[in-house]
Design an enzyme around this catalytic site. Structure first.
Site, PDB file in Angstrom:
ATOM      1  N   VAL A 560       0.828  -1.204   0.000  1.00 50.35           N
ATOM      2  CA  VAL A 560       0.000   0.000   0.000  1.00 50.35           C
ATOM      3  C   VAL A 560       0.868   1.263   0.000  1.00 50.35           C
ATOM      4  O   VAL A 560       0.356   2.361   0.198  1.00 50.35           O
ATOM      5  CB  VAL A 560      -0.966   0.037   1.208  1.00 50.35           C
ATOM      6  CG1 VAL A 560      -1.944  -1.106   1.144  1.00 50.35           C
ATOM      7  CG2 VAL A 560      -0.212   0.038   2.526  1.00 50.35           C
ATOM      8  N   PRO A 562       2.448   4.634  -0.919  1.00 49.45           N
ATOM      9  CA  PRO A 562       3.205   5.298   0.146  1.00 49.45           C
ATOM     10  C   PRO A 562       2.378   5.683   1.372  1.00 49.45           C
ATOM     11  O   PRO A 562       2.724   6.650   2.053  1.00 49.45           O
ATOM     12  CB  PRO A 562       3.708   6.547  -0.568  1.00 49.45           C
ATOM     13  CG  PRO A 562       2.556   6.915  -1.466  1.00 49.45           C
ATOM     14  CD  PRO A 562       1.966   5.610  -1.932  1.00 49.45           C
ATOM     15  N   ASP A 563       1.295   4.981   1.648  1.00 49.05           N
ATOM     16  CA  ASP A 563       0.418   5.383   2.745  1.00 49.05           C
ATOM     17  C   ASP A 563       1.165   5.581   4.066  1.00 49.05           C
ATOM     18  O   ASP A 563       1.001   6.603   4.745  1.00 49.05           O
ATOM     19  CB  ASP A 563      -0.676   4.331   2.961  1.00 49.05           C
ATOM     20  CG  ASP A 563      -1.712   4.333   1.849  1.00 49.05           C
ATOM     21  OD1 ASP A 563      -1.304   4.313   0.676  1.00 49.05           O
ATOM     22  OD2 ASP A 563      -2.911   4.338   2.154  1.00 49.05           O
ATOM     23  N   HIS A 564       1.966   4.592   4.453  1.00 49.42           N
ATOM     24  CA  HIS A 564       2.615   4.661   5.764  1.00 49.42           C
ATOM     25  C   HIS A 564       3.654   5.772   5.825  1.00 49.42           C
ATOM     26  O   HIS A 564       3.655   6.591   6.752  1.00 49.42           O
ATOM     27  CB  HIS A 564       3.265   3.312   6.091  1.00 49.42           C
ATOM     28  CG  HIS A 564       2.288   2.212   6.319  1.00 49.42           C
ATOM     29  ND1 HIS A 564       1.710   1.980   7.545  1.00 49.42           N
ATOM     30  CD2 HIS A 564       1.765   1.284   5.472  1.00 49.42           C
ATOM     31  CE1 HIS A 564       0.878   0.948   7.446  1.00 49.42           C
ATOM     32  NE2 HIS A 564       0.893   0.513   6.210  1.00 49.42           N
ATOM     33  N   GLY A 567       2.174   9.212   5.848  1.00 49.45           N
ATOM     34  CA  GLY A 567       1.647   9.550   7.171  1.00 49.45           C
ATOM     35  C   GLY A 567       2.739   9.977   8.128  1.00 49.45           C
ATOM     36  O   GLY A 567       2.587  10.938   8.896  1.00 49.45           O
TER      37      GLY A 567
END
Length: 800
Positions: A560, A562-564, A567
């Site tokens: 997933v 660059p979600d992390h 954030g």
């Protein structure tokens, strides 16, 4: 260099004084803090840093810094550094344990000389544990950090991710940990030693096996495959008239819109296809229908119609197409910059905008031989928070109203909650967070439990006038508002920064989205897979040996990203705004785009593409700047290791350790690159007769970067992660069994590990929060519950 239009003293970290002694990927930590206004003094040895050999990478990792030279191998140089550290707030270093000891410049010595100093050590595997003296680079960390095992086509060789993806998270994690420690210093007057392990940063930060959902969550299953996961159906790619597009059908409404676009084929009319697993199971019949629909249309036509129908669809762009995209030009995400004498390229500017202006590139990296002076006096800073109690997290006393959703939103709020802030997760039962919807009929699952730990839950209808007014009243008594809705949503609710600042001038509002609040793509649906497609990552994360027209060649479907990391990067900017507020008394508006995080990771690649149009494409496991390097088969079923020789000295060590023939023509990198195939074939013969552990042990003992490919379930028993306590056990009354969870962002000398309070059920703390923040009486709360403005659980959980 193209400026940002913002004065240095207007940036949130203006006045923060940092000494930067790092090398390689760790240099990006101070670069990001410098983007946000810190005064960073980069110390190099006489003749310049080793990392200058990567001219473009060095330029991007060291922009916005000042420079100075010190010979730390001399007593005078070491003493000068020790004295200079007394003027700084934070010192960043990436010495190996042996190097720090030989110089006499250990974290302990810095701390003893300057008890108020925050010392951040950024090393490959951390300052403690059995791997303390091992060496790594991005590719080695991809292998041992759980990225490699889920990249590549099933049955094939594991595929390394594009350069920059893994290294990025190390700098971002270190920046967050540094600011957390600095806030603690501001509140107590006492410094801190922060031990950042690049290995742990990758395990917990790229796409964690035991974190907010993604295919990485397969790490908790005992049946995790010994081969690469078949990820082609996760976020499928389809050929079209001028390339490829990616489709992300997650919500039921999105599937039904796609069903209508297909002409409502009878075989997919059954409501069971509303569920993702049913569509996965029928991919062999469904995907040919979609492929036929898309085949004769261009990417732009398909993306436009997808947007009109509410279907998440994105074009797969090459680096050249990314550089030419009007959106990134208009938003300032990509800028023309002078990287050094005679070197001008198009590059990413930075992660965020602050009060509408990009906090990014301002000045080039310092030239060799810099003679930067010391630092000015630190500005007076009062965070306006109560005295920090014993055992409290550094951010205790901060109140955060968390409107964040899905993975990005969950990560952003959790970072503050883990460090002691009171994070109120605001939800509406009519629009539940997507992370709650991963299990039918339940309000809890491991993904939500991981992502929302340590938060409180408030059920509130923001779309009602009464609910909106209650939220504004809460904002008046809060410090931070976090959101990642579609651009314009906060303003439509009446919660823009300007509107909330009218009731609370100190409020900090973070508004995040896939592509940012400006530009022609601002209203595009935002999921990580579509961001990767639009930023060139998917194009680069493909098997170059496969048929270019084969959609299965794209190997980024099992993440997933660059979600992390997006954030985490946003959290750094928000905490910087908290620190800056102590100086100015004003809050700030932080705008971030997941796309910008992806672009920053690809900075050197995009710079090279701008200098050599048409030449930069997927390199797979063949690394252009080193040889031998790549993924090598080992003894056993589907067993692999990564070996990465960057320097001539490492090559000599490899030859001595493996018995490969000595050849003077191979002593220098150019000669090895020329005969890459021959050398790597010989090395492959050597690794094939040994287990990954044996290869790693032999080569690491010789000082050669190497690592076995670690599978996700094996992270829980890895000796280094166990020795450093990288995982703890998270319990939740709504889960059938406890689950492993990451223990911390870094190891701190005195900052306590995060608590593990259970994630809230919907509206679990509504009554308590309304009484505390708004002073509402029990009957008043009951009336609002009856009216549907407030929401409470049907059954009040036991006190927790």
């Amino acid at each position: 260099m193209s400026g940002t239009g913002i004065r240095h003293d207007e940036l949130p970290l203006s006045g923060l004084r940092i000494i930067d002694l790092t090398e390689g990927d760790a240099e990006s930590c101070a670069r990001y803090l410098a983007d946000l206004g810190a005064d960073v003094l980069r110390i190099e040895p006489p003749g310049g840093s080793e990392s200058r050999s990567d001219r473009i990478g060095f330029a991007l990792r060291n922009a916005n810094k000042r420079g100075a030279e010190l010979d730390l191998d001399t007593a005078d140089g070491a003493d000068a550094l020790l004295a200079l550290a007394g003027e700084a707030d934070i010192l960043l270093e990436s010495f190996t344990h042996a190097r720090a000891e030989s110089l006499g410049l250990t974290p302990e010595r810095f701390g003893a000389a300057h008890p108020q100093l925050v010392v951040v050590s950024i090393t490959d595997f951390g300052r403690t544990g059995p791997y303390r003296d091992r060496v790594a680079d991005e590719d080695v960390l991809a292998a041992t950090g759980g990225v490699l095992c889920r990249s590549g086509q099933p049955g094939g060789v594991p595929l390394l991710p594009p350069a920059g993806i893994v290294g990025q998270i190390v700098g971002v994690h270190a920046a967050w940990a540094a600011l957390v420690a600095y806030v603690k210093r501001l509140r107590t007057g006492v410094g801190e030693h922060v031990d950042v392990s690049a290995f742990e940063s990758v395990v917990h930060g790229v796409d964690p096996a035991f974190g907010a959902q993604g295919s990485a969550a397969a790490g908790r299953a005992e049946t995790f495959p010994t081969d690469r996961p078949d990820a082609a159906a996760f976020y499928p790619v389809f050929p079209c008239a001028d390339g490829h597009v990616r489709l992300c059908l997650l919500a039921t409404r999105q599937w039904r819109a796609m069903f209508a676009w297909l002409g409502e084929p009878a075989e997919f009319a059954d409501p069971r296809f509303d569920a993702i697993p049913a569509r996965f199971a029928a991919a062999d019949r469904l995907h040919p229908l979609i492929a036929a629909l898309f085949a004769g249309r261009t990417r732009d036509e398909l993306v436009a119609e997808g947007a009109a129908r509410g279907i998440p669809l994105g074009g797969m762009l090459s680096p050249d197409e990314v550089l030419a995209a009007e959106h990134f030009r208009e938003t300032g995400s990509l800028v023309e910059a002078e990287l050094g004498e005679g070197l001008r390229a198009r590059v990413p500017s930075g992660y965020v905008t602050v009060d509408g202006v990009r906090a990014g590139l301002r000045t080039p990296a310092p030239a060799p031989g810099g003679r930067g002076t010391g630092f000015g006096a630190a500005p007076a800073q009062d965070l306006g928070l109560p005295e920090l109690g014993a055992g409290a997290g550094p951010l205790a006393g901060l109140r955060v109203l968390d409107l964040g959703i899905i993975v990005f939103g969950a990560e952003l709020g959790r970072l503050f909650a883990d460090q002691g802030a009171d994070v109120v997760k605001v939800e509406n039962n009519a629009y539940p967070d997507g992370l709650r919807q991963t299990r039918r009929g339940g309000g809890m699952n491991p993904s939500f439990a991981w992502a929302q730990r340590n938060k409180r839950g408030l059920g509130l209808d923001l779309r009602s006038s009464e609910g909106a007014q209650l939220f504004r009243e809460m904002a008046a008594a809060s410090d931070i508002v976090l959101a990642n809705f579609k651009p314009g949503t906060l303003a439509s609710l009446g919660f823009s920064h300007a509107e909330l600042a009218a009731v609370n001038p100190r409020i900090i509002v973070s508004d995040s989205s896939a592509f940012g609040s400006r530009g022609p793509w601002r209203r595009r649906m935002g999921y990580g897979p579509l961001v990767r497609a639009s930023c060139g990552i998917s194009h680069l994360w493909r098997d170059p040996a496969a048929d270019p027209g084969d959609p299965a060649a794209f190997c980024d479907g099992s993440t997933v990203y660059p979600d992390h990391v997006a954030g985490h990067a946003t959290a750094v900017a928000v905490l910087a705004a908290v620190i800056g507020r102590a100086r100015t008394g004003r809050g700030a508006a932080i705008d971030s785009a997941q796309a910008d995080a992806a672009l920053v990771a690809l900075g050197p690649t995009l710079a090279r593409a701008s200098l050599r149009p048409g030449e930069v494409t997927a390199e797979g496991n063949t690394r252009r700047d080193r040889a031998p390097a790549g993924v090598f088969r080992c003894a056993g079923q589907d067993q692999w290791c990564v070996v990465s020789v960057r320097t001539d000295d490492q090559w000599r060590r490899l030859v001595a350790a493996t018995g490969l023939p000595e050849d003077p023509s191979l002593d220098a990198t150019p000669g090895r690159r020329e005969r890459r195939a021959e050398i790597e074939a010989a090395l492959a013969e050597w690794t094939a007769t040994r287990t990954p552990g044996e290869v790693t042990g032999i080569l690491q003992a010789a000082g050669v970067p190497a690592a076995a490919m670690l599978r996700l379930p094996d992270e829980l028993t890895d000796p280094q992660l166990v020795a450093r306590g990288a995982f703890r056990t998270l319990e939740h009354p709504q889960l059938s069994a406890p689950v492993p969870t990451n223990a911390r962002i870094a190891r701190f000398s005195s900052v306590p590990d995060p608590q593990l309070r259970p994630a809230p059920m919907p509206g679990e703390h509504t009554r308590r929060i309304c009484a505390e923040l708004l002073g509402l009486s029990g009957p008043a709360i009951d009336d609002l519950v009856t009216a549907g403005v407030l929401q409470v659980p049907d059954r009040v959980p036991a006190e927790r």
